[in-house]
Each structure stands twice: as C-alpha cells, then as structure tokens.
Design a protein around this motif. Sequence first.
Motif, PDB file in Angstrom:
ATOM      1  N   ILE A  69      10.180  -9.818   4.753  1.00  0.00           N
ATOM      2  CA  ILE A  69      10.543  -8.774   3.538  1.00  0.00           C
ATOM      3  C   ILE A  69      10.605  -7.948   3.735  1.00  0.00           C
ATOM      4  CG2 ILE A  69      10.213  -8.778   0.814  1.00  0.00           C
ATOM      5  CD1 ILE A  69      12.036 -10.849   1.684  1.00  0.00           C
ATOM      6  N   PHE A  70       9.676  -7.018   3.804  1.00  0.00           N
ATOM      7  CA  PHE A  70       9.139  -5.394   4.635  1.00  0.00           C
ATOM      8  C   PHE A  70       9.817  -4.873   5.423  1.00  0.00           C
ATOM      9  CE2 PHE A  70       4.201  -6.347   4.028  1.00  0.00           C
ATOM     10  CZ  PHE A  70       4.069  -6.198   2.346  1.00  0.00           C
ATOM     11  N   PRO A  71      10.701  -5.278   5.954  1.00  0.00           N
ATOM     12  CA  PRO A  71      11.401  -4.639   6.939  1.00  0.00           C
ATOM     13  C   PRO A  71      12.804  -4.300   5.816  1.00  0.00           C
ATOM     14  CG  PRO A  71      11.555  -6.490   8.014  1.00  0.00           C
ATOM     15  CD  PRO A  71      10.201  -5.831   6.927  1.00  0.00           C
ATOM     16  N   LEU A  72      12.875  -5.341   5.015  1.00  0.00           N
ATOM     17  CA  LEU A  72      14.554  -5.285   4.430  1.00  0.00           C
ATOM     18  C   LEU A  72      14.106  -3.846   3.377  1.00  0.00           C
ATOM     19  CD1 LEU A  72      17.179  -6.374   3.220  1.00  0.00           C
ATOM     20  CD2 LEU A  72      15.701  -8.026   2.128  1.00  0.00           C
ATOM     21  N   LEU A  73      13.127  -4.532   2.705  1.00  0.00           N
ATOM     22  CA  LEU A  73      13.052  -2.946   1.789  1.00  0.00           C
ATOM     23  C   LEU A  73      12.569  -2.037   2.541  1.00  0.00           C
ATOM     24  CD1 LEU A  73       9.882  -4.594   0.061  1.00  0.00           C
ATOM     25  CD2 LEU A  73      12.095  -4.822  -1.063  1.00  0.00           C
ATOM     26  N   TRP A  74      12.233  -1.714   3.523  1.00  0.00           N
ATOM     27  CA  TRP A  74      11.379  -0.220   4.444  1.00  0.00           C
ATOM     28  C   TRP A  74      13.012   0.623   4.266  1.00  0.00           C
ATOM     29  CZ3 TRP A  74       7.860  -2.551   8.472  1.00  0.00           C
ATOM     30  CH2 TRP A  74       6.729  -2.467   7.685  1.00  0.00           C
ATOM     31  N   VAL A  75      14.197  -0.559   4.669  1.00  0.00           N
ATOM     32  CA  VAL A  75      15.513  -0.245   5.784  1.00  0.00           C
ATOM     33  C   VAL A  75      16.393   0.417   3.975  1.00  0.00           C
ATOM     34  CG1 VAL A  75      17.385  -0.890   6.229  1.00  0.00           C
ATOM     35  CG2 VAL A  75      15.889  -1.681   7.742  1.00  0.00           C
ATOM     36  N   LEU A  76      16.382  -0.407   2.999  1.00  0.00           N
ATOM     37  CA  LEU A  76      16.647  -0.227   2.089  1.00  0.00           C
ATOM     38  C   LEU A  76      16.266   0.445   1.067  1.00  0.00           C
ATOM     39  CD1 LEU A  76      16.940  -3.694  -0.238  1.00  0.00           C
ATOM     40  CD2 LEU A  76      18.812  -2.163   0.620  1.00  0.00           C
ATOM     41  N   LEU A  77      14.865   1.468   0.895  1.00  0.00           N
ATOM     42  CA  LEU A  77      14.840   2.479   1.095  1.00  0.00           C
ATOM     43  C   LEU A  77      14.775   3.734   1.486  1.00  0.00           C
ATOM     44  CD1 LEU A  77      11.535   2.160   0.042  1.00  0.00           C
ATOM     45  CD2 LEU A  77      12.492   1.996  -1.355  1.00  0.00           C
ATOM     46  N   GLY A  78      14.785   3.300   2.892  1.00  0.00           N
ATOM     47  CA  GLY A  78      14.976   4.751   3.371  1.00  0.00           C
ATOM     48  C   GLY A  78      16.552   5.216   3.608  1.00  0.00           C
ATOM     49  N   GLY A  79      17.641   3.665   3.995  1.00  0.00           N
ATOM     50  CA  GLY A  79      18.647   4.457   4.126  1.00  0.00           C
ATOM     51  C   GLY A  79      19.374   3.005   5.068  1.00  0.00           C
ATOM     52  N   ALA A  80      20.021   2.452   4.819  1.00  0.00           N
ATOM     53  CA  ALA A  80      20.719   1.289   5.890  1.00  0.00           C
ATOM     54  C   ALA A  80      21.852   2.259   6.457  1.00  0.00           C
ATOM     55  CB  ALA A  80      21.029   0.175   5.283  1.00  0.00           C
ATOM     56  N   GLY A  81      21.432   1.717   8.436  1.00  0.00           N
ATOM     57  CA  GLY A  81      22.757   2.272   8.713  1.00  0.00           C
ATOM     58  C   GLY A  81      22.712   3.802   9.258  1.00  0.00           C
ATOM     59  N   THR A  82      21.348   4.368   8.607  1.00  0.00           N
ATOM     60  CA  THR A  82      21.461   5.303   9.388  1.00  0.00           C
ATOM     61  C   THR A  82      19.778   5.435  10.595  1.00  0.00           C
ATOM     62  OG1 THR A  82      18.987   5.921   7.099  1.00  0.00           O
ATOM     63  CG2 THR A  82      21.723   6.722   6.800  1.00  0.00           C
ATOM     64  N   PHE A 100       4.822   2.416   2.433  1.00  0.00           N
ATOM     65  CA  PHE A 100       3.084   2.934   2.743  1.00  0.00           C
ATOM     66  C   PHE A 100       2.435   3.345   1.947  1.00  0.00           C
ATOM     67  CE2 PHE A 100      -1.240   3.333   5.171  1.00  0.00           C
ATOM     68  CZ  PHE A 100      -0.842   2.533   6.204  1.00  0.00           C
ATOM     69  N   TYR A 101       2.544   4.607   1.936  1.00  0.00           N
ATOM     70  CA  TYR A 101       1.623   5.721   1.294  1.00  0.00           C
ATOM     71  C   TYR A 101       1.939   5.167  -0.779  1.00  0.00           C
ATOM     72  CZ  TYR A 101      -0.225   7.977   4.225  1.00  0.00           C
ATOM     73  OH  TYR A 101      -1.491   8.859   5.576  1.00  0.00           O
ATOM     74  N   LEU A 102       3.304   4.770  -0.585  1.00  0.00           N
ATOM     75  CA  LEU A 102       3.083   3.905  -1.823  1.00  0.00           C
ATOM     76  C   LEU A 102       2.461   3.196  -2.532  1.00  0.00           C
ATOM     77  CD1 LEU A 102       4.285   4.360  -4.962  1.00  0.00           C
ATOM     78  CD2 LEU A 102       5.916   2.432  -4.314  1.00  0.00           C
ATOM     79  N   ILE A 103       1.885   2.205  -2.342  1.00  0.00           N
ATOM     80  CA  ILE A 103       1.749   1.287  -2.035  1.00  0.00           C
ATOM     81  C   ILE A 103      -0.156   1.697  -1.157  1.00  0.00           C
ATOM     82  CG2 ILE A 103       1.040  -1.264  -0.168  1.00  0.00           C
ATOM     83  CD1 ILE A 103       3.860  -2.244  -0.691  1.00  0.00           C
ATOM     84  N   ASP A 104      -0.765   2.540  -0.781  1.00  0.00           N
ATOM     85  CA  ASP A 104      -2.044   2.593  -0.278  1.00  0.00           C
ATOM     86  C   ASP A 104      -2.856   3.606  -1.696  1.00  0.00           C
ATOM     87  OD1 ASP A 104      -3.941   3.025   1.503  1.00  0.00           O
ATOM     88  OD2 ASP A 104      -3.173   5.011   0.938  1.00  0.00           O
ATOM     89  N   ALA A 139      -2.517  -4.695  -9.254  1.00  0.00           N
ATOM     90  CA  ALA A 139      -1.260  -4.729  -9.706  1.00  0.00           C
ATOM     91  C   ALA A 139      -0.386  -4.132  -9.112  1.00  0.00           C
ATOM     92  CB  ALA A 139      -0.491  -4.976 -11.016  1.00  0.00           C
ATOM     93  N   TYR A 140      -0.166  -3.656  -7.257  1.00  0.00           N
ATOM     94  CA  TYR A 140      -0.190  -2.096  -6.378  1.00  0.00           C
ATOM     95  C   TYR A 140       2.333  -2.506  -6.205  1.00  0.00           C
ATOM     96  CZ  TYR A 140      -1.678  -4.834  -3.177  1.00  0.00           C
ATOM     97  OH  TYR A 140      -2.219  -6.345  -2.158  1.00  0.00           O
ATOM     98  N   MET A 141       1.955  -3.895  -6.212  1.00  0.00           N
ATOM     99  CA  MET A 141       3.159  -4.352  -5.592  1.00  0.00           C
ATOM    100  C   MET A 141       4.007  -4.233  -6.690  1.00  0.00           C
ATOM    101  SD  MET A 141       3.033  -5.295  -2.911  1.00  0.00           S
ATOM    102  CE  MET A 141       4.942  -5.561  -2.610  1.00  0.00           C
ATOM    103  N   LEU A 142       3.350  -4.851  -8.533  1.00  0.00           N
ATOM    104  CA  LEU A 142       4.683  -4.122  -9.430  1.00  0.00           C
ATOM    105  C   LEU A 142       5.419  -2.634  -9.245  1.00  0.00           C
ATOM    106  CD1 LEU A 142       5.749  -4.745 -12.609  1.00  0.00           C
ATOM    107  CD2 LEU A 142       3.526  -4.350 -13.181  1.00  0.00           C
ATOM    108  N   VAL A 143       3.653  -2.266  -8.460  1.00  0.00           N
ATOM    109  CA  VAL A 143       4.379  -0.127  -8.733  1.00  0.00           C
ATOM    110  C   VAL A 143       5.593  -0.220  -7.525  1.00  0.00           C
ATOM    111  CG1 VAL A 143       3.581   1.751  -7.904  1.00  0.00           C
ATOM    112  CG2 VAL A 143       2.373   0.259  -9.538  1.00  0.00           C
ATOM    113  N   ALA A 144       5.129  -0.796  -6.662  1.00  0.00           N
ATOM    114  CA  ALA A 144       5.855  -0.632  -5.658  1.00  0.00           C
ATOM    115  C   ALA A 144       7.716  -1.235  -6.232  1.00  0.00           C
ATOM    116  CB  ALA A 144       5.525  -1.390  -4.246  1.00  0.00           C
ATOM    117  N   GLY A 145       7.223  -2.260  -6.955  1.00  0.00           N
ATOM    118  CA  GLY A 145       8.704  -2.909  -7.216  1.00  0.00           C
ATOM    119  C   GLY A 145       9.399  -2.159  -8.135  1.00  0.00           C
TER     120      GLY A 145
END
Length: 312
Positions: free
Chosen positions: A242-255, A267-271, A279-285
């Motif tokens: 799931i992580f790489p899917l989130l990273w790509v969606l957040l950064g921009g798929a196809g770039t 990474f830093y949002l969770i950190d 409940a840090y994953m709620l913040v990420a969500g």
Amino acid sequence: MISRSLALHGGLIALLCVLQFVLPAYHHGNLARIMVLATYAGAYNIMFGYTGLLSLGHALFFAAGMYGMGLAMQHGGLSPAPAMAVGLLAGLAVSAVLGVLALRTAGVAFMIVTLMFAQAGYLAILYFGNWTRGDEGFVIQQAERALAGIDLSDPTNRYFAALVLFALGMGLTLRLVRSRFGRVLVAIRENEERTRMLGYDVFAHKLGAVILSGTLSAVAGAAYGLLFGYVGATFGAVQYSIFPLLWVLLGGAGTVIGPFLGTLFMFYLIDLSSGITSAYMLVAGVALVLLTLFAPQGLAGEIRARLWRWLP
C-alpha cells in the motif's frame, strides 16, 4: 524540454549530494532511507503511473529482493555483491512468473490476484521460519556489510550508496519515458484497445513493465536490507504494497520526480505526527484525502498542470 528535464532532475541529485554535508545525523539517516524507498516507489510508478496497472502486491517483489540478498548472505555465505545479484534475480524470476499469471486478468481481478500472490509470499516467509526467522527477521552484521571494500554501515557511505541507487532508478525512468517502449506503455494506459488495434503487442509490453517494475523493486529491497542491516517479514506484509501506491498518488502518478516527493512528504508527515499522537495514520489518511480533493494529480502532477507542462 529535454534539457530542462535533465537540469531539474540533475539539480535534485546535486541538492541531495550537498545535503549530505549539512544535515544533522537524524535527518541524514532519514533521507538515506527515503531515497531507497523512493526508488521502490519509482519502480511501482512504472506499472501504475505509466502503464495503468494497479498492483496491490508489490511487497512481494521488495521482499523477494531483500530475502534473496539476505538469505544468500546468511545461509549461503556470499559477499554483498553476489548476494545483491541473487536478490535482483529473485525479483526478476518472481515478477516474470507473477506477470505471466496475473496479466491473464484485468481491472479489479488483477488487483486481487497481485494481492493474493503477495500474501502467499508473506505467509511463506512465516512458514519457513527456520530459514527466515519469521516475524523476528534477522540482522546482517556490520562487519559483513562491505561492498568493494566500502563499509556500508558507515552513515556517509550508506547515504552515497542510497543516492547512487536513487539516481540510477530515476535515470532509468527518464530513459523509459523517452523511449518507444515507454510511449507504448502510456498509450496502453490511455487506451489499451486502440493500442492493440495499432498493431502493438499489448501483453508483451505489459509483461515487460511488470518485470522491469518488479526487478527494480527487488533491487530496492535488497539495497534496503544491506544498507540498514535488517531483513524482516514486515517488508513483505500488505502495508508495504500500500505504501508505494500512497507515495505515488501523493507525489504524482506518471511523473519521474513524483515518487520522491510523495515518499518524502509521507515519511515526514508520519514521523512528525507520530510524535504528537498515536493515531498518526489517521493524520496521514486526512492528508491523503485533502490532497486527493485539492491536488488530484499529486504534487508533481499539479506542478506540471499549473506551471511546468514539460515536466516528464
């Protein structure tokens, strides 16, 4: 356009190189980890962002590379260089087999099949605990983590090794984007039936994308295990699909630059949020929902849409 693209991505590599000399130890280690994970995200982007194949099983490739390398060192007595080659070959073999089988399906069925394969791989890690040490995993000793005489447990050497890996991964993606093969992948993403009507072998191109993505993911997994000295079942679990899917969606798929931006941001949002609440994953969500609503193309995608239309 090509010169602009090379200047931008070359500038990012130069900036990361300079940061090695100015970052405090904590962020220095974090950025090395981010670069390896961004390479993994970039590999995922080849399948999802450029080919339109939504996989939920990429942890299988990451873990194949990591365990291929780790077991070769732990039980085979190999040095890091041939062990890394074993990790690469493991990822190549696994991605080829999965591609041939999973590409017989499409859409939601493809997602489910890739997820099932990844879960089978994770359960295999646990089942063969005598070799893999199951949930506990195993540590690669500091004395063994030397490549061509370079001690990769040293923070500076580890950082530059991660930078070289990231630069090679990004360079490969840039080359792919400019190639005929890459353009066919984008055509498949946009309109598979029309691409087939134009005479292209859609299955062969999709299989090539799966193998390329899976092999690069395995290299990232092997490098992560070697650089940070730990091989564990966690990296084969569903969250690492799931992580790489989130990273790509957040950064921009196809770039090309998007996976790095998404990995850095998440990474830093969770950190940071984990230091405030459990409940840090709620913040990420929440952050993901907001970005989906107000920047649906991701960070780099929005930059391309609003500012730099030449951004690959």
